[in-house]
Motif scaffolding. Structure first.
Motif, short mmCIF file in Angstrom:
data_model
loop_
_atom_site.label_atom_id
_atom_site.label_comp_id
_atom_site.label_asym_id
_atom_site.label_seq_id
_atom_site.Cartn_x
_atom_site.Cartn_y
_atom_site.Cartn_z
N VAL A 1 0.85 -1.20 0.00
CA VAL A 1 0.00 0.00 0.00
C VAL A 1 0.88 1.24 0.00
N ALA A 2 0.52 2.21 -0.82
CA ALA A 2 1.15 3.53 -0.77
C ALA A 2 0.19 4.49 -0.08
N ARG A 3 0.71 5.19 0.91
CA ARG A 3 -0.09 6.16 1.66
C ARG A 3 0.39 7.56 1.28
N LEU A 4 -0.48 8.29 0.57
CA LEU A 4 -0.13 9.59 0.03
C LEU A 4 -1.02 10.66 0.65
N VAL A 5 -0.43 11.81 0.98
CA VAL A 5 -1.22 12.95 1.45
C VAL A 5 -1.06 14.08 0.44
N VAL A 6 -2.19 14.64 0.01
CA VAL A 6 -2.19 15.67 -1.04
C VAL A 6 -3.19 16.75 -0.66
N GLY A 7 -2.81 18.00 -0.84
CA GLY A 7 -3.71 19.11 -0.57
C GLY A 7 -4.90 19.11 -1.51
N ARG A 8 -6.07 19.34 -0.95
CA ARG A 8 -7.27 19.40 -1.79
C ARG A 8 -7.15 20.49 -2.84
N ASN A 9 -6.61 21.65 -2.45
CA ASN A 9 -6.48 22.77 -3.40
C ASN A 9 -5.30 22.60 -4.34
N LEU A 10 -4.52 21.52 -4.16
CA LEU A 10 -3.40 21.23 -5.06
C LEU A 10 -3.71 20.07 -5.99
N GLY A 11 -5.00 19.72 -6.09
CA GLY A 11 -5.40 18.73 -7.08
C GLY A 11 -5.54 17.32 -6.56
N ARG B 1 -9.78 7.13 -0.59
CA ARG B 1 -9.52 8.19 0.39
C ARG B 1 -9.76 7.61 1.78
N THR B 2 -8.74 7.68 2.64
CA THR B 2 -8.85 7.11 3.98
C THR B 2 -8.98 8.17 5.06
N ALA B 3 -8.68 9.42 4.73
CA ALA B 3 -8.81 10.50 5.71
C ALA B 3 -8.87 11.82 4.97
N SER B 4 -9.44 12.81 5.65
CA SER B 4 -9.50 14.16 5.10
C SER B 4 -9.50 15.12 6.28
N ALA B 5 -8.53 16.03 6.31
CA ALA B 5 -8.44 16.98 7.42
C ALA B 5 -7.57 18.15 7.02
N LYS B 6 -7.89 19.32 7.55
CA LYS B 6 -7.07 20.53 7.37
C LYS B 6 -6.76 20.82 5.90
N GLY B 7 -7.72 20.47 5.01
CA GLY B 7 -7.54 20.74 3.60
C GLY B 7 -6.72 19.71 2.86
N PHE B 8 -6.47 18.56 3.48
CA PHE B 8 -5.66 17.51 2.86
C PHE B 8 -6.48 16.23 2.74
N ARG B 9 -6.16 15.47 1.69
CA ARG B 9 -6.70 14.13 1.51
C ARG B 9 -5.57 13.12 1.74
N VAL B 10 -5.90 12.01 2.38
CA VAL B 10 -4.96 10.89 2.50
C VAL B 10 -5.51 9.75 1.68
N PHE B 11 -4.68 9.23 0.78
CA PHE B 11 -5.08 8.14 -0.10
C PHE B 11 -4.30 6.87 0.23
N ALA B 12 -4.97 5.74 0.13
CA ALA B 12 -4.32 4.42 0.15
C ALA B 12 -4.37 3.88 -1.27
N VAL B 13 -3.21 3.66 -1.86
CA VAL B 13 -3.10 3.23 -3.24
C VAL B 13 -2.54 1.81 -3.28
N HIS B 14 -3.19 0.93 -4.01
CA HIS B 14 -2.69 -0.44 -4.14
C HIS B 14 -3.12 -1.00 -5.48
N ARG B 15 -2.60 -2.14 -5.81
CA ARG B 15 -2.97 -2.76 -7.08
C ARG B 15 -4.44 -3.13 -7.09
N ALA B 16 -5.10 -2.83 -8.18
CA ALA B 16 -6.51 -3.15 -8.28
C ALA B 16 -6.69 -4.66 -8.40
N THR B 17 -7.70 -5.18 -7.74
CA THR B 17 -8.00 -6.60 -7.86
C THR B 17 -8.99 -6.80 -8.98
N SER B 18 -8.75 -7.80 -9.81
CA SER B 18 -9.62 -8.02 -10.96
C SER B 18 -10.86 -8.80 -10.57
#
Length: 199
Positions: free
Chosen positions: A155-165, A182-199
């Motif tokens: 799993v890749a855990r990425l945090v990205v500003g909502r106003n930064l796309g 999306r696993t969390a959202s706070a203070k204008g940021f989104r936290v994403f969990a990225v993993h290989r899609a299961t078919s």
């Protein structure tokens, strides 16, 4: 103005910062011309509050490590893990190494330039506050380089500003064939969990 993703041009001026996460107080050394030199940035704080790494992890990646807060945190939480701490800024890598030493995890935190990372390594988790300001094309190239290095169930855990796309980045990752939740959202940021899609 010098950016944290370029070579530092001014003489190094170090300082200490105190931060708190995971119910623990930490002290780190930072310096000018690295990302968030004045302390823990909001996005990384949101990421740390939203998740903890698996204690049994053996290989982790801090992508864009800066002065090493994520790398040190991951190594401390996962006593059996080696953490690759990747950055393009040599000053950041030096600070990361010193902070790892100060927190007793220098034997398992490996600060390095991107090209020094073994492309055959597969990571249990990747943690990153990715450098959005390098531009969309460069960011996409960065993610397409490192996400395939996840282990099959990693799993890749990425945090990205909502106003930064953040939301458009989530759609793009899904279009590239990744599962991105999306696993969390706070203070204008989104936290994403990225993993290989299961078919």
């Amino acid at each position: 103005m010098s950016h944290y993703f370029t070579q530092p041009s001014a003489a190094e001026k170090r300082r200490s910062v105190d931060v708190r996460f995971w119910d623990t107080d930490w002290r780190f050394t930072t310096a000018n011309e690295v990302f968030s030199a004045d302390g823990l940035d909001l996005g990384t704080g949101v990421l740390l509050r939203s998740a903890t790494p698996p204690a049994d992890a053996t290989r982790l990646l801090d992508l864009g490590c800066g002065w090493g807060v994520l790398a040190v945190a991951l190594a401390t939480a996962c006593p059996g893990a080696v953490v690759d701490a990747v950055d393009v800024n040599p000053r950041a890598l030096s600070l990361c190494a010193d902070n790892a030493r100060a927190h007793g995890v220098a034997d398992r935190v490996r600060p390095m330039l991107p090209d020094a990372a073994d492309p055959a390594v597969r990571y249990d988790e990747i943690w990153s506050n990715p450098p959005i300001r390098i531009g969309k094309d460069a960011l996409h190239e960065l993610l397409l380089t490192w996400l395939p290095r996840l282990a099959p169930h990693g799993v890749a855990r990425l945090v990205v500003g909502r106003n930064l796309g953040a939301d458009s980045l989530q759609r793009w990752l899904i279009d590239q064939g990744w599962a991105c939740e999306r696993t969390a959202s706070a203070k204008g940021f989104r936290v994403f969990a990225v993993h290989r899609a299961t078919s």
